[in-house]
Design a protein around this motif. Structure first.
Motif, mmCIF file in Angstrom:
data_model
loop_
_atom_site.group_PDB
_atom_site.id
_atom_site.type_symbol
_atom_site.label_atom_id
_atom_site.label_comp_id
_atom_site.label_asym_id
_atom_site.label_seq_id
_atom_site.Cartn_x
_atom_site.Cartn_y
_atom_site.Cartn_z
ATOM 1 N N ASN A 215 -29.627 -13.646 6.403
ATOM 2 C CA ASN A 215 -30.907 -13.644 5.694
ATOM 3 C C ASN A 215 -30.990 -12.475 4.724
ATOM 4 O OD1 ASN A 215 -33.551 -14.997 5.510
ATOM 5 N ND2 ASN A 215 -34.360 -13.043 6.212
ATOM 6 N N TRP A 216 -30.483 -11.330 5.152
ATOM 7 C CA TRP A 216 -30.508 -10.128 4.311
ATOM 8 C C TRP A 216 -29.693 -10.355 3.029
ATOM 9 C CZ3 TRP A 216 -28.800 -4.602 6.335
ATOM 10 C CH2 TRP A 216 -29.207 -3.635 5.410
ATOM 11 N N LEU A 217 -28.519 -10.971 3.160
ATOM 12 C CA LEU A 217 -27.704 -11.265 1.976
ATOM 13 C C LEU A 217 -28.443 -12.179 0.995
ATOM 14 C CD1 LEU A 217 -24.127 -11.808 3.465
ATOM 15 C CD2 LEU A 217 -24.826 -10.014 1.867
ATOM 16 N N ASN A 218 -29.099 -13.194 1.523
ATOM 17 C CA ASN A 218 -29.850 -14.103 0.653
ATOM 18 C C ASN A 218 -30.956 -13.357 -0.091
ATOM 19 O OD1 ASN A 218 -28.334 -16.358 1.368
ATOM 20 N ND2 ASN A 218 -29.683 -16.899 3.069
ATOM 21 N N GLN A 219 -31.631 -12.458 0.616
ATOM 22 C CA GLN A 219 -32.706 -11.693 -0.012
ATOM 23 C C GLN A 219 -32.159 -10.738 -1.073
ATOM 24 O OE1 GLN A 219 -34.569 -9.829 3.350
ATOM 25 N NE2 GLN A 219 -35.754 -11.632 3.909
ATOM 26 N N LEU A 220 -31.045 -10.094 -0.774
ATOM 27 C CA LEU A 220 -30.443 -9.179 -1.747
ATOM 28 C C LEU A 220 -30.057 -9.913 -3.027
ATOM 29 C CD1 LEU A 220 -28.198 -7.103 0.682
ATOM 30 C CD2 LEU A 220 -29.976 -6.133 -0.787
ATOM 31 N N ILE A 247 -27.529 -2.738 -5.219
ATOM 32 C CA ILE A 247 -27.591 -4.039 -4.548
ATOM 33 C C ILE A 247 -26.197 -4.653 -4.436
ATOM 34 C CG2 ILE A 247 -28.428 -6.409 -4.728
ATOM 35 C CD1 ILE A 247 -31.075 -5.389 -5.644
ATOM 36 N N LYS A 248 -25.381 -4.510 -5.477
ATOM 37 C CA LYS A 248 -24.005 -5.018 -5.409
ATOM 38 C C LYS A 248 -23.236 -4.345 -4.275
ATOM 39 C CE LYS A 248 -22.955 -6.646 -10.095
ATOM 40 N NZ LYS A 248 -22.141 -6.396 -11.321
ATOM 41 N N ALA A 249 -23.395 -3.030 -4.156
ATOM 42 C CA ALA A 249 -22.683 -2.296 -3.104
ATOM 43 C C ALA A 249 -23.171 -2.714 -1.723
ATOM 44 C CB ALA A 249 -22.870 -0.791 -3.306
ATOM 45 N N GLN A 250 -24.477 -2.943 -1.588
ATOM 46 C CA GLN A 250 -25.026 -3.369 -0.293
ATOM 47 C C GLN A 250 -24.498 -4.743 0.092
ATOM 48 O OE1 GLN A 250 -27.791 -1.235 1.440
ATOM 49 N NE2 GLN A 250 -26.329 -2.174 2.819
ATOM 50 N N ILE A 251 -24.474 -5.642 -0.874
ATOM 51 C CA ILE A 251 -23.941 -6.990 -0.619
ATOM 52 C C ILE A 251 -22.475 -6.912 -0.198
ATOM 53 C CG2 ILE A 251 -23.278 -9.157 -1.748
ATOM 54 C CD1 ILE A 251 -25.861 -8.917 -3.403
ATOM 55 N N LYS A 252 -21.699 -6.121 -0.914
ATOM 56 C CA LYS A 252 -20.268 -6.013 -0.621
ATOM 57 C C LYS A 252 -20.031 -5.503 0.794
ATOM 58 C CE LYS A 252 -15.981 -3.832 -2.238
ATOM 59 N NZ LYS A 252 -15.376 -2.921 -3.238
ATOM 60 N N TYR A 253 -20.799 -4.488 1.211
ATOM 61 C CA TYR A 253 -20.592 -3.927 2.554
ATOM 62 C C TYR A 253 -20.913 -4.963 3.632
ATOM 63 C CZ TYR A 253 -20.578 -0.641 6.437
ATOM 64 O OH TYR A 253 -20.275 -0.001 7.613
ATOM 65 N N ILE A 254 -22.030 -5.659 3.479
ATOM 66 C CA ILE A 254 -22.419 -6.651 4.490
ATOM 67 C C ILE A 254 -21.421 -7.805 4.512
ATOM 68 C CG2 ILE A 254 -24.221 -8.270 5.216
ATOM 69 C CD1 ILE A 254 -26.256 -6.370 3.887
ATOM 70 N N GLU A 255 -20.985 -8.260 3.346
ATOM 71 C CA GLU A 255 -19.998 -9.339 3.309
ATOM 72 C C GLU A 255 -18.695 -8.913 3.962
ATOM 73 O OE1 GLU A 255 -21.233 -11.880 -0.699
ATOM 74 O OE2 GLU A 255 -19.754 -10.260 -0.862
ATOM 75 N N THR A 256 -18.284 -7.666 3.758
ATOM 76 C CA THR A 256 -17.064 -7.168 4.393
ATOM 77 C C THR A 256 -17.209 -7.161 5.902
ATOM 78 O OG1 THR A 256 -16.542 -5.764 2.484
ATOM 79 C CG2 THR A 256 -15.490 -5.195 4.575
#
Length: 312
Positions: A215-220, A247-256
């Motif tokens: 859900n967090w990724l979708n919101q980001l 936001i790009k860095a946050q997405i990348k960390y969560i996806e990793t």
């Protein structure tokens, strides 16, 4: 042994409070608009959390209230030095490191100060439904307020609301289930300033233990498209920066994190202690500049377990 560790942590915090730092950003706007200075109080450096206070011609607006009473008193000294009233306090989310100093600022206000928060945040502060206040009390004693002495928000906000304080207009965006059970963003469109709590952080290990990463990724991804590229995110941990980069860095960390945990789950649908260690090692290699909390030394392991439960 545990009590000795707790005492050592408290001694370190007492020392580090004195090493806290203040930063200011001046925003000079068009004619007939207030001159705005955004101050950042960061404390302490080894377990940094940001408290922002916005200075306008008319007074001070606080964004969050810090972790401890002692830290709030240091910030209050700086606020009182400008000789302007506290006009309001905006709380971004119900994690204790962002509202522990509330009693200090409310007591210092000349009049009853409005405190803004979402309904979910209000309910969590009132009931301590997650047990965070109790845990802080046990760990830090008198430097963190008891549940009954924490002032409750007296203005409940939701997405689409606006808050007018000190000549400024804050737009409210409330987003449930991301880094925590809810995060309220406060956006100053004329100033291109977004106050985001822990929805986005900078070179800091996020909390993923609640299992809201999808859900967090979708919101980001959605929020990434909502703001001009010059918008600065003033968040809970680390240095403020432009919206796109953070936001790009946050997405990348969560996806990793999700990819590494998914790979570990692929064989037997569990993440063994050995696999947890391997994931931590890869994260430390790929994100060596990411800081963790002094009081949450096993945050990465907790995040792995939270994501594993979510993906399962």
């Amino acid at each position: 042994m545990l009590s000795n560790k707790i005492k050592l942590i408290n001694v370190l915090f007492a020392f580090l409070v004195g090493l806290s730092a203040f930063f200011s950003t001046n925003l000079t706007l068009a004619q007939n608009q207030p001159t705005v200075t955004i101050h950042r109080y960061e404390s302490p450096p080894i377990d940094a959390v940001n408290l922002y206070w916005i200075e306008t011609n008319k007074g001070i607006i606080l964004i969050d209230a810090g972790r401890f009473l002692s830290q709030a008193r240091y910030a209050l000294d700086e606020i009182l030095a400008v000789n302007k009233p506290i006009l309001g306090i905006l709380i971004t989310h119900p994690h204790t490191d962002h509202y522990g100093g509330l009693p200090v600022f409310v007591d210092a206000a000349i009049e009853d100060v409005p405190i803004y928060a979402s309904e979910i945040t209000y309910n969590d502060l009132k009931t301590d439904s997650q047990g965070f206040i109790k845990a802080r009390n046990q760990l830090h004693g008198n430097d963190f307020p008891d549940k009954d002495t924490i002032p409750l928000p007296n203005h409940i906000v939701k997405t689409g609301d606006t808050i007018k304080l000190g000549g400024l207009t804050f737009e409210v965006i409330d987003l449930p289930e991301n880094e925590t059970i809810t995060t309220t963003l406060y956006y100053l469109s004329q100033q291109n300033a977004l106050f985001a709590g822990d929805f986005v952080v900078n070179q800091t290990i996020p909390f993923l233990g609640d299992g809201f990463s999808s859900n967090w990724l979708n919101q980001l991804r959605s929020q990434q498209l909502q703001y001009p590229e010059e918008t600065i995110i003033y968040h809970g941990h680390g240095k403020p920066d432009r919206v796109e980069r953070l936001i790009k860095a946050q997405i990348k960390y969560i996806e990793t994190m999700r990819r590494l945990v998914a790979e570990a789950l692929a064989g037997d649908r569990e993440v063994t202690p050995s696999e947890q260690e391997q994931i931590v090692a890869q994260l430390e290699k790929q994100h060596s500049d990411y800081k963790t909390s002094l009081v949450l030394p096993n945050l990465r392991i907790g995040n792995i377990k939270g994501i594993a439960k979510e993906l399962s």
